[in-house]
Design an enzyme around this catalytic site. Structure first.
Site, PDB file in Angstrom:
ATOM      1  CG  ASP A 159      -5.316  -2.436  -4.564  1.00 27.28           C
ATOM      2  OD1 ASP A 159      -4.628  -3.452  -4.783  1.00 27.28           O
ATOM      3  OD2 ASP A 159      -5.822  -2.189  -3.451  1.00 27.28           O
ATOM      4  CB  SER A 160      -6.294  -5.094 -10.511  1.00 28.42           C
ATOM      5  OG  SER A 160      -4.949  -5.341 -10.870  1.00 28.42           O
ATOM      6  CD  GLU A 169     -13.827  -3.900  -4.440  1.00 25.47           C
ATOM      7  OE1 GLU A 169     -14.230  -4.975  -4.911  1.00 25.47           O
ATOM      8  OE2 GLU A 169     -12.617  -3.593  -4.351  1.00 25.47           O
ATOM      9  N   GLY A 184     -14.693  -1.471 -12.345  1.00 25.46           N
ATOM     10  CA  GLY A 184     -13.654  -0.478 -12.573  1.00 25.46           C
ATOM     11  C   GLY A 184     -13.483  -0.123 -14.036  1.00 25.46           C
ATOM     12  N   PRO A 235     -12.853 -11.464 -12.253  1.00 23.42           N
ATOM     13  CG  PRO A 235     -14.255 -11.148 -10.413  1.00 23.42           C
ATOM     14  CD  PRO A 235     -13.212 -12.076 -10.959  1.00 23.42           C
ATOM     15  CG  ASP A 260      -7.620  -3.980   1.333  1.00 18.85           C
ATOM     16  OD1 ASP A 260      -7.107  -2.871   1.586  1.00 18.85           O
ATOM     17  OD2 ASP A 260      -7.169  -4.749   0.462  1.00 18.85           O
ATOM     18  CG  HIS A 297      -2.042  -1.035   1.081  1.00 21.00           C
ATOM     19  ND1 HIS A 297      -2.326  -1.966   2.059  1.00 21.00           N
ATOM     20  CD2 HIS A 297      -2.905  -1.291   0.070  1.00 21.00           C
ATOM     21  CE1 HIS A 297      -3.321  -2.731   1.665  1.00 21.00           C
ATOM     22  NE2 HIS A 297      -3.691  -2.353   0.462  1.00 21.00           N
TER      23      HIS A 297
END
Length: 283
Positions: free
Chosen positions: A157-158, A107, A140, A164, A87, A63
Site C-alpha cells: 500500500d505504497s 509504516e 518497508g 519515500p 491510515d 482497501h
C-alpha cells in the site's frame, strides 16, 4: 468569503482540485507534508505533499480490492503483511477475515499513524487495537530485505514512486518480497492509474514476470485517483489463486461472513478483465 482549493499536480499535463471546506491538520513531518481537510463530497481527505492518499468517502474501494481479492483468492491466508497503510484502512479490511491469524503492518512514518488515529479514526475503525496486528515503524524496503518470516499475502500500500515510496517499486524490493511469500502466496501492489502512469505498471509487470510464475494485474475505479481505473499488480508462485472459479470465491466470501460496499465475488473475477490499453502496457 473566498473558497480554498487544493490542486494535486501529480501528473505533468493533468491536475485535479478539491475544495477545502475546513483544514483540520497541516504539518510537515520528517518525510512529507501531511494535510487532512474536510470536503463536502468526500468527507475527510488525507494528502501527502498535496497528493490525495485516501478519503473518508471512497477509500472503501481501494482497501477492499487490495485485501479481499488476494485473501479470498488464496483461500487459507493466515499471515498477511502490509507495507505502508499508515491510515489503518488496509489493516481494517484484512482483519475482517477471522481466518487471518496475524497481520504485520510496516509504516515508515509514525506521524502518519498517530494523526490518522486522531483525525481519520473512521478509516482504521479500531484496527490498531486488534491483538492480531503488529505495527512496525520501519522503512518497508529495509523490512522486506531483512525479514525471515513467510507470508501468505503481501499487500504493498505504497504512495506513488516519488520520495519515500520510490524504493517500493524496485526490482530489488520485489525480489525480497518474492522470497518472503509462501509457496502459494500472493503479492498485490498499488500501481497507479495506467492511463496516466503507464510506465509504473509496465515496470512492475516486467519485474513480476521475472520473479513469479503467475504475474498480471487487476483494476478498480476510485474517484479521487482520477484518470481512469487504478491498476493493482498481482504476483504469485502458483497459478491457483488467479484461476479460482466464481463458485469457490462465492463460497469463501459467504463463509467470511461480512458484506462490502464495493467488493463482491463477481467484481473479484471481472477485475482481471483488462481494457486493451492496459493489456498493451504489460510486456
Amino acid at each position: 468569503m473566498s473558497e480554498t482549493w487544493i490542486t494535486e499536480k501529480l501528473h505533468a499535463h493533468y491536475a485535479q482540485s478539491l475544495r477545502v471546506d475546513e483544514m483540520l491538520y497541516d504539518s510537515k513531518t520528517e518525510h512529507q507534508r501531511l494535510k487532512v481537510f474536510q470536503n463536502g463530497q468526500f468527507g475527510r481527505i488525507l494528502t501527502l505533499d498535496d497528493v490525495v492518499q485516501t478519503t473518508e468517502g471512497d477509500n472503501f474501494i481501494y482497501h477492499e480490492m487490495l485485501t479481499h481479492v488476494p485473501i479470498l483468492a488464496h483461500g487459507n491466508a493466515k499471515r498477511v503483511l502490509i507495507i505502508g497503510g499508515g491510515d489503518g484502512g488496509m489493516a481494517r479490511e484484512a482483519l475482517r477475515h477471522q481466518s487471518v491469524e496475524h497481520v504485520t503492518m510496516v509504516e515508515i512514518d509514525a506521524g502518519v499513524v498517530d494523526f490518522s488515529k486522531e483525525y481519520l479514526p473512521m478509516l482504521s475503525q479500531g484496527a490498531f487495537d486488534d491483538p492480531r496486528l503488529t505495527l512496525v515503524i520501519n522503512d518497508g524496503a529495509a523490512f522486506m530485505r531483512d525479514t525471515q518470516d513467510k507470508f501468505d499475502v503481501i499487500i504493498v500500500d505504497s504512495t506513488d514512486p516519488i520520495g519515500p515510496g520510490e524504493v517500493l517499486f524496485t526490482d530489488t524490493f520485489y525480489g525480497h518480497a518474492a522470497r518472503a511469500l509462501t509457496e502459494e502466496g500472493i503479492i498485490v501492489t498499488q500501481n497507479g492509474v495506467p492511463f496516466m502512469q503507464g510506465d509504473e505498471l509496465t515496470n512492475t509487470m516486467r519485474a513480476f514476470q521475472a520473479l513469479f510464475s503467475d504475474a498480471s494485474c487487476y483494476i478498480a475505479s476510485i474517484p479521487t485517483y482520477a484518470g481512469g481505473p487504478m491498476a493493482f499488480g498481482w504476483g504469485s508462485h502458483s497459478a491457483k489463486g488467479r484461476d479460482v472459479d466464481l463458485a469457490t470465491v462465492q463460497a469463501r466470501f459467504a463463509a467470511a461472513g461480512f458484506e462490502c460496499d464495493y467488493y463482491n465475488p463477481e467484481i473479484h473475477k471481472a477485475a482481471f478483465a483488462l481494457p486493451g490499453y492496459v493489456k498493451k502496457l504489460i510486456p
